[in-house]
Design a protein around this motif. Structure first.
Motif, PDB file in Angstrom:
ATOM      1  N   GLN A   1      60.847  -6.431  15.148  1.00 57.95           N
ATOM      2  CA  GLN A   1      60.194  -6.887  13.906  1.00 57.95           C
ATOM      3  C   GLN A   1      59.542  -5.717  13.173  1.00 57.95           C
ATOM      4  O   GLN A   1      59.666  -5.583  11.960  1.00 57.95           O
ATOM      5  CB  GLN A   1      59.107  -7.927  14.214  1.00 57.95           C
ATOM      6  CG  GLN A   1      59.545  -9.058  15.108  1.00 57.95           C
ATOM      7  CD  GLN A   1      60.356 -10.093  14.381  1.00 57.95           C
ATOM      8  OE1 GLN A   1      60.141 -10.306  13.200  1.00 57.95           O
ATOM      9  NE2 GLN A   1      61.292 -10.705  15.052  1.00 57.95           N
TER      10      GLN A   1
ATOM     11  N   ASN B   1      60.786  -4.282   9.466  1.00 61.57           N
ATOM     12  CA  ASN B   1      59.858  -4.134   8.342  1.00 61.57           C
ATOM     13  C   ASN B   1      59.862  -2.712   7.794  1.00 61.57           C
ATOM     14  O   ASN B   1      59.830  -2.509   6.586  1.00 61.57           O
ATOM     15  CB  ASN B   1      58.444  -4.531   8.772  1.00 61.57           C
ATOM     16  CG  ASN B   1      58.287  -6.034   8.886  1.00 61.57           C
ATOM     17  OD1 ASN B   1      58.938  -6.791   8.175  1.00 61.57           O
ATOM     18  ND2 ASN B   1      57.456  -6.484   9.790  1.00 61.57           N
TER      19      ASN B   1
ATOM     20  N   ARG C   1      65.956  -7.894   5.382  1.00 61.64           N
ATOM     21  CA  ARG C   1      66.190  -8.202   6.795  1.00 61.64           C
ATOM     22  C   ARG C   1      67.452  -9.060   6.956  1.00 61.64           C
ATOM     23  O   ARG C   1      68.221  -8.868   7.887  1.00 61.64           O
ATOM     24  CB  ARG C   1      64.969  -8.915   7.394  1.00 61.64           C
ATOM     25  CG  ARG C   1      65.019  -8.946   8.896  1.00 61.64           C
ATOM     26  CD  ARG C   1      63.676  -9.237   9.500  1.00 61.64           C
ATOM     27  NE  ARG C   1      63.368 -10.652   9.494  1.00 61.64           N
ATOM     28  CZ  ARG C   1      62.325 -11.180  10.143  1.00 61.64           C
ATOM     29  NH1 ARG C   1      61.503 -10.412  10.814  1.00 61.64           N
ATOM     30  NH2 ARG C   1      62.102 -12.462  10.109  1.00 61.64           N
TER      31      ARG C   1
ATOM     32  N   LYS D   1      58.864 -12.856  -4.136  1.00 60.38           N
ATOM     33  CA  LYS D   1      59.329 -12.285  -2.877  1.00 60.38           C
ATOM     34  C   LYS D   1      59.288 -10.769  -3.029  1.00 60.38           C
ATOM     35  O   LYS D   1      59.692 -10.225  -4.051  1.00 60.38           O
ATOM     36  CB  LYS D   1      60.758 -12.768  -2.593  1.00 60.38           C
ATOM     37  CG  LYS D   1      61.498 -12.020  -1.478  1.00 60.38           C
ATOM     38  CD  LYS D   1      61.559 -12.791  -0.179  1.00 60.38           C
ATOM     39  CE  LYS D   1      61.806 -11.868   1.013  1.00 60.38           C
ATOM     40  NZ  LYS D   1      63.103 -11.949   1.606  1.00 60.38           N
ATOM     41  N   ALA D   2      58.763 -10.095  -2.028  1.00 62.94           N
ATOM     42  CA  ALA D   2      58.682  -8.637  -2.117  1.00 62.94           C
ATOM     43  C   ALA D   2      59.003  -8.024  -0.771  1.00 62.94           C
ATOM     44  O   ALA D   2      58.964  -8.698   0.249  1.00 62.94           O
ATOM     45  CB  ALA D   2      57.284  -8.223  -2.551  1.00 62.94           C
ATOM     46  N   MET D   3      59.314  -6.756  -0.781  1.00 59.39           N
ATOM     47  CA  MET D   3      59.494  -6.009   0.454  1.00 59.39           C
ATOM     48  C   MET D   3      58.110  -5.609   0.978  1.00 59.39           C
ATOM     49  O   MET D   3      57.156  -5.560   0.210  1.00 59.39           O
ATOM     50  CB  MET D   3      60.325  -4.756   0.185  1.00 59.39           C
ATOM     51  CG  MET D   3      61.768  -5.053  -0.190  1.00 59.39           C
ATOM     52  SD  MET D   3      62.622  -5.928   1.122  1.00 59.39           S
ATOM     53  CE  MET D   3      64.271  -5.998   0.445  1.00 59.39           C
ATOM     54  N   PRO D   4      58.008  -5.282   2.276  1.00 61.86           N
ATOM     55  CA  PRO D   4      56.729  -4.804   2.789  1.00 61.86           C
ATOM     56  C   PRO D   4      56.255  -3.592   1.990  1.00 61.86           C
ATOM     57  O   PRO D   4      57.079  -2.800   1.539  1.00 61.86           O
ATOM     58  CB  PRO D   4      57.042  -4.398   4.227  1.00 61.86           C
ATOM     59  CG  PRO D   4      58.299  -5.108   4.575  1.00 61.86           C
ATOM     60  CD  PRO D   4      59.048  -5.299   3.299  1.00 61.86           C
ATOM     61  N   VAL D   5      54.930  -3.457   1.836  1.00 62.87           N
ATOM     62  CA  VAL D   5      54.442  -2.364   0.987  1.00 62.87           C
ATOM     63  C   VAL D   5      54.229  -1.055   1.742  1.00 62.87           C
ATOM     64  O   VAL D   5      54.188   0.002   1.130  1.00 62.87           O
ATOM     65  CB  VAL D   5      53.145  -2.729   0.235  1.00 62.87           C
ATOM     66  CG1 VAL D   5      53.420  -3.803  -0.787  1.00 62.87           C
ATOM     67  CG2 VAL D   5      52.043  -3.131   1.187  1.00 62.87           C
TER      68      VAL D   5
ATOM     69  N   VAL E   1      57.399 -12.010   2.922  1.00 64.86           N
ATOM     70  CA  VAL E   1      56.724 -10.963   3.683  1.00 64.86           C
ATOM     71  C   VAL E   1      55.211 -10.997   3.434  1.00 64.86           C
ATOM     72  O   VAL E   1      54.774 -11.111   2.292  1.00 64.86           O
ATOM     73  CB  VAL E   1      57.262  -9.564   3.294  1.00 64.86           C
ATOM     74  CG1 VAL E   1      56.688  -8.501   4.223  1.00 64.86           C
ATOM     75  CG2 VAL E   1      58.782  -9.546   3.338  1.00 64.86           C
ATOM     76  N   PHE E   2      54.455 -10.923   4.515  1.00 65.78           N
ATOM     77  CA  PHE E   2      52.988 -10.903   4.440  1.00 65.78           C
ATOM     78  C   PHE E   2      52.456  -9.657   5.118  1.00 65.78           C
ATOM     79  O   PHE E   2      52.893  -9.305   6.214  1.00 65.78           O
ATOM     80  CB  PHE E   2      52.408 -12.136   5.146  1.00 65.78           C
ATOM     81  CG  PHE E   2      52.697 -13.434   4.440  1.00 65.78           C
ATOM     82  CD1 PHE E   2      51.744 -14.027   3.626  1.00 65.78           C
ATOM     83  CD2 PHE E   2      53.945 -14.053   4.574  1.00 65.78           C
ATOM     84  CE1 PHE E   2      52.019 -15.220   2.968  1.00 65.78           C
ATOM     85  CE2 PHE E   2      54.229 -15.239   3.923  1.00 65.78           C
ATOM     86  CZ  PHE E   2      53.258 -15.828   3.112  1.00 65.78           C
ATOM     87  N   GLU E   3      51.503  -9.007   4.466  1.00 66.81           N
ATOM     88  CA  GLU E   3      50.836  -7.844   5.070  1.00 66.81           C
ATOM     89  C   GLU E   3      49.737  -8.355   6.002  1.00 66.81           C
ATOM     90  O   GLU E   3      49.089  -9.363   5.720  1.00 66.81           O
ATOM     91  CB  GLU E   3      50.214  -6.954   3.987  1.00 66.81           C
ATOM     92  CG  GLU E   3      51.201  -6.451   2.948  1.00 66.81           C
ATOM     93  CD  GLU E   3      52.247  -5.490   3.506  1.00 66.81           C
ATOM     94  OE1 GLU E   3      51.911  -4.692   4.415  1.00 66.81           O
ATOM     95  OE2 GLU E   3      53.405  -5.528   3.038  1.00 66.81           O
TER      96      GLU E   3
ATOM     97  N   CYS F   1      53.340  -5.881   8.929  1.00 68.30           N
ATOM     98  CA  CYS F   1      53.622  -7.142   8.251  1.00 68.30           C
ATOM     99  C   CYS F   1      54.411  -8.102   9.110  1.00 68.30           C
ATOM    100  O   CYS F   1      54.935  -7.733  10.164  1.00 68.30           O
ATOM    101  CB  CYS F   1      54.317  -6.913   6.916  1.00 68.30           C
ATOM    102  SG  CYS F   1      55.309  -5.454   6.849  1.00 68.30           S
ATOM    103  N   VAL F   2      54.468  -9.335   8.658  1.00 71.28           N
ATOM    104  CA  VAL F   2      55.285 -10.364   9.316  1.00 71.28           C
ATOM    105  C   VAL F   2      56.071 -11.121   8.253  1.00 71.28           C
ATOM    106  O   VAL F   2      55.680 -11.138   7.083  1.00 71.28           O
ATOM    107  CB  VAL F   2      54.416 -11.382  10.100  1.00 71.28           C
ATOM    108  CG1 VAL F   2      53.789 -10.729  11.322  1.00 71.28           C
ATOM    109  CG2 VAL F   2      53.353 -12.023   9.220  1.00 71.28           C
ATOM    110  N   HIS F   3      57.153 -11.750   8.665  1.00 67.19           N
ATOM    111  CA  HIS F   3      57.900 -12.651   7.789  1.00 67.19           C
ATOM    112  C   HIS F   3      57.462 -14.070   8.126  1.00 67.19           C
ATOM    113  O   HIS F   3      57.406 -14.419   9.306  1.00 67.19           O
ATOM    114  CB  HIS F   3      59.394 -12.533   8.063  1.00 67.19           C
ATOM    115  CG  HIS F   3      60.022 -11.325   7.446  1.00 67.19           C
ATOM    116  ND1 HIS F   3      60.992 -11.411   6.491  1.00 67.19           N
ATOM    117  CD2 HIS F   3      59.815 -10.014   7.638  1.00 67.19           C
ATOM    118  CE1 HIS F   3      61.364 -10.196   6.120  1.00 67.19           C
ATOM    119  NE2 HIS F   3      60.661  -9.318   6.817  1.00 67.19           N
TER     120      HIS F   3
ATOM    121  N   SER G   1      52.820  -9.857   0.473  1.00 67.04           N
ATOM    122  CA  SER G   1      53.042  -8.465   0.054  1.00 67.04           C
ATOM    123  C   SER G   1      53.125  -8.343  -1.456  1.00 67.04           C
ATOM    124  O   SER G   1      52.649  -7.370  -2.047  1.00 67.04           O
ATOM    125  CB  SER G   1      54.336  -7.928   0.669  1.00 67.04           C
ATOM    126  OG  SER G   1      54.261  -7.985   2.068  1.00 67.04           O
TER     127      SER G   1
END
Lengths: 334, 127
Positions: free
Chosen positions: A101, A105, A114, A329-333, B31-33, B49-51, B80
């Protein structure tokens, strides 16, 4: 767990090189200066297209290796000898999936989703560490994996943790910390068999004989044929050559195997005291490439299990989706 | 058909059809920080982060992923997409004028002044 030996060039590499020619030379110079100064590259930074492509491939394949690598051990949870070993194995397998995971990310910060990575794994386009295409036949195999494959993975990951891409380094820092527990619990289980009954010793020696060649394959083809790109070294994507990492592994672990009275199935394996480097018989590299192509003993089973999980989990993933969550929806920052 | 060493895998009757499996975009959720607080009184720090399909489940996954080993007393999650950050290219706006002693405690030499005052005042008192 992870090995660098499956990082291969794809056929479209030449085409990508063309793309690289269009990178702004001024920005490229600033980027390379930054890396030479030991600075990290972060997701929003300008980066050459080839750097992005190579990193996505590296981190993605590392992520797949963590997830697929959990499969041969995971099937031994129910058969682990005793409560303590079972607890440790459950914890280790959970860690490996967690590493997957973290790495997915890190790869996503470079712009590949993903879902796209999982699709490339299932279709065979994207590879994972070759070593997981072999079966864990007995409990002794599980101890060899836990001790020696994890040890080899640590050599690789400690090197990569000094690389140039910030999100990958941060993920690896945590991964290396957890891997130290994996290595220790593996070593402990390995020693227990090595110092146990004659039956246990024989079982361990058998497993070691079976795994030695895949372990020698682990770091990838020798430098003289693998032709690792100098660019990747300069950009700190690849941190050490295959042969250097293999040598580092042999230096640290061959004595730890031999001190327990075990032998390794290679009569030429020996340290050359003059050069300070280990010498060994060349493992069968044709076999290595054959297994990467998909013809190893467990390639099909590994992907089929992964596909089964994806298909049978779909209904609950869909049932949990709520309206509104996906508006943005976004990608991890980071 | 399948000759796995693991009887449970054989019981799954894997891959009865050879249909390719495709995960749809968005199927792995949003996606969450994640921010981790190590002890009461400490700051929450970003750890990864996690989905997840929503913030509630993101907290559950964050606990599994980031709270299972190190000490942890609390976690935050935030989508995110809701993080607002400066453009990394604008990093130069943080370049500091080194001459900032006017906003530093060290920029004010009160003891020097007090000592000077005391040295001057002393002879007068002695009279």
């Amino acid at each position: 767990m992870y090995g660098g030996g499956y990082i291969f060039e794809e056929p479209n590499r030449v085409q990508q090189r063309e793309e690289q020619l269009h990178d702004d030379p001024e920005k490229l110079a600033a980027f390379e200066m930054r890396i030479a100064n030991g600075e990290k590259i972060e997701p929003g930074d300008w980066m050459p297209a080839e750097y992005r492509r190579q990193l996505i491939r590296l981190i993605e394949q590392h992520a797949h290796s963590e997830v697929i690598g959990a499969l041969p051990e995971g099937t031994w949870i129910t058969r682990a000898p005793g409560f303590k070993r079972k607890l440790a194995l459950i914890a280790k397998v959970q860690d490996e999936i967690g590493h997957g995971q973290l790495l997915y990310n890190a790869a996503e910060t470079l712009g590949k989703s993903r879902e796209a990575m999982i699709n490339d794994l299932l279709s065979g386009k994207s590879k994972y560490s070759n070593v997981f295409n072999y079966p864990a036949e007995t409990w002794a195999d599980v101890t060899v994996i836990g001790f020696l494959i994890d040890a080899a993975a640590i050599v690789n990951q400690v090197a990569n943790a000094k690389g140039s891409y910030g999100p990958y380094c941060r993920a690896l820092e945590r991964i290396c910390y957890e891997e130290s527990f994996h290595l220790k619990q593996g070593h402990d289980a390995f020693i227990e068999l090595a110092t146990g009954t004659p039956g246990q010793k024989a079982m361990l020696q058998d497993a070691l004989n079976r795994w030695w060649q895949p372990i020698m394959h682990f770091f990838g083809p020798p430098d003289k044929v693998s032709g690792h790109s100098e660019k990747l070294m300069q950009w700190k994507v690849k941190m050490a050559s295959n042969d250097d990492m293999r040598n580092q592994f042999l230096e640290a672990y061959v004595p730890k195997i031999r001190e327990l009275g075990l032998t390794l199935p290679d009569p030429l394996l020996n340290k050359n005291e003059e050069t300070g480097r280990w010498e060994y018989s060349d493992p069968d590299w044709d076999l290595f490439f054959e297994v990467i192509k998909g013809n190893g003993p467990c390639n099909k089973e590994r992907l089929d299990v992964r596909k089964w999980a994806e298909e049978h989990g779909r209904w609950i993933r869909k049932a949990l989706m709520k309206e509104g969550t996906f508006e943005k929806k976004a990608m991890p920052v980071a | 058909m399948n000759d796995s060493l693991d009887p449970r895998i054989n019981r799954l009757k894997l891959n009865k059809t050879d249909d390719p499996c495709k995960v749809e975009e968005g199927e792995n959720w949003n996606v969450f920080e994640v921010f981790h607080q190590e002890k009461r009184g400490a700051h929450h720090e970003h750890v990864g982060c996690v989905h997840a399909p929503d913030a509630g489940l993101a907290l559950v996954f964050a606990k599994e992923q980031f709270g299972r080993r190190k000490k942890c007393v609390n976690l935050w999650v935030v989508r995110s997409a809701d993080i607002l950050a400066f453009d990394v290219e604008d990093e130069d706006m943080f370049a500091n004028n080194l001459e900032k002693t006017y906003r530093d405690a060290s920029g004010f030499k009160v003891m020097e002044k007090i000592n000077k005052f005391k040295a001057q005042a002393k002879p007068a008192n002695d009279k």
